[in-house]
Design an enzyme around this catalytic site. Sequence first.
Site, PDB file in Angstrom:
ATOM      1  N   HIS A  21      -3.252   7.190   1.742  1.00  0.00           N
ATOM      2  CA  HIS A  21      -3.687   5.880   1.278  1.00  0.00           C
ATOM      3  C   HIS A  21      -5.062   5.596   1.873  1.00  0.00           C
ATOM      4  O   HIS A  21      -5.279   5.773   3.071  1.00  0.00           O
ATOM      5  CB  HIS A  21      -2.667   4.824   1.716  1.00  0.00           C
ATOM      6  CG  HIS A  21      -3.186   3.426   1.667  1.00  0.00           C
ATOM      7  ND1 HIS A  21      -3.789   2.909   0.543  1.00  0.00           N
ATOM      8  CD2 HIS A  21      -3.216   2.440   2.603  1.00  0.00           C
ATOM      9  CE1 HIS A  21      -4.168   1.660   0.802  1.00  0.00           C
ATOM     10  NE2 HIS A  21      -3.829   1.363   2.034  1.00  0.00           N
ATOM     11  N   ASN A  49     -10.208  -0.323   0.047  1.00  0.00           N
ATOM     12  CA  ASN A  49      -8.749  -0.229   0.038  1.00  0.00           C
ATOM     13  C   ASN A  49      -8.225  -0.877  -1.244  1.00  0.00           C
ATOM     14  O   ASN A  49      -8.277  -2.086  -1.398  1.00  0.00           O
ATOM     15  CB  ASN A  49      -8.196  -0.933   1.278  1.00  0.00           C
ATOM     16  CG  ASN A  49      -6.678  -0.941   1.336  1.00  0.00           C
ATOM     17  OD1 ASN A  49      -5.988  -0.684   0.351  1.00  0.00           O
ATOM     18  ND2 ASN A  49      -6.139  -1.262   2.502  1.00  0.00           N
ATOM     19  N   CYS A 103       0.810  -1.223   0.000  1.00  0.00           N
ATOM     20  CA  CYS A 103       0.000   0.000   0.000  1.00  0.00           C
ATOM     21  C   CYS A 103       0.843   1.272   0.000  1.00  0.00           C
ATOM     22  O   CYS A 103       0.320   2.369  -0.210  1.00  0.00           O
ATOM     23  CB  CYS A 103      -0.958  -0.005   1.184  1.00  0.00           C
ATOM     24  SG  CYS A 103      -2.061  -1.434   1.175  1.00  0.00           S
TER      25      CYS A 103
END
Length: 330
Positions: free
Chosen positions: A255, A285, A114
């Site tokens: 993020h 996500n 990520c």
Amino acid sequence: MEKLGIAITGSGSAIPETAVDNQALTQLVETSDEWIATRTGIRQRRLAMATESLSTLAATASSQAIAAAGIQATDLDLILLATSTPDDLFGTACRIQAELGATKAVAFDLTAACSGFVFGLVTAAQYIRTGVYQNVLLIGADILSRWVDWTDRRTCVLFGDGAGAVVLQANDRDRLLGFALRSDGTQNHYLNLAYTASSQDLIPDVNVAKGNYQPITMNGKEVYRFAAQKVPEIIDKVLFQANLSVDQIDWLLLHQANQRILDAVAQRLNIPEHKVISNLANYGNTSAASIPLALDEAVRQGKIKPNDIIATSGFGAGLTWGAAIFQWGK
């Protein structure tokens, strides 16, 4: 004179057509829309169908970014693909290079989960600052639905699929105002997509490992604690490096992991809610795709304007985290 500064001159994004809302997930695991939304801020996510590929999503996002930057694919010197879910374990960047017709570009994959987009941004910047390359395409793309355990209600509600891309170009003025990257492998076990092996005897006294990857495993509490502490810290550090105060930041672009993390980081940095970019309610996500996907959406909505100052931070498996502050546009 050679241009050794960097400008981020175009963005693009792509998402699978299929949207799956929280209500639909109640058919798979014991959960509810309210349970998911209050804990994560996620309402739905996009899932790539079995026929869809990472390279197609990435190429679509890339074409938009190249067009927005006002260049041709043949102008690209380098293609960096930040991903943890390539179509091919040997890498997918070269396939994207072929799909785009970017014949001059060298292409390779970069894996930092990520944090991938921020790590990729910093990597791309080094090639430009040293005068090696002038036009770099940076893609963040992941299809995490391939690696989710759809019976694990703690993780299956979190992830979605997507791609985002930006073009970085050599520029007279350097628009990358500061950055910092960090890793802590002692916390690696909190978030994994691990190889799982079974032993295979080849000939007497020689046995090799054969296997696959097990689904994503995560200690949500520890990852939350890590992000809420480390992200404000590293953004502070980069603000100091860039000689900027918090109120000079136009947008906080984190993020998109969990709305509670976004809120906690903004609160610790004293950044007001209206400056926080959030689209995870619609996409979940999307790992390395989340920052460029949210960036492109905000640019196309007219929220992010040329010269806006953006503080961005990625964080995730590794554990890794990083931050960068840049000005949008030429």
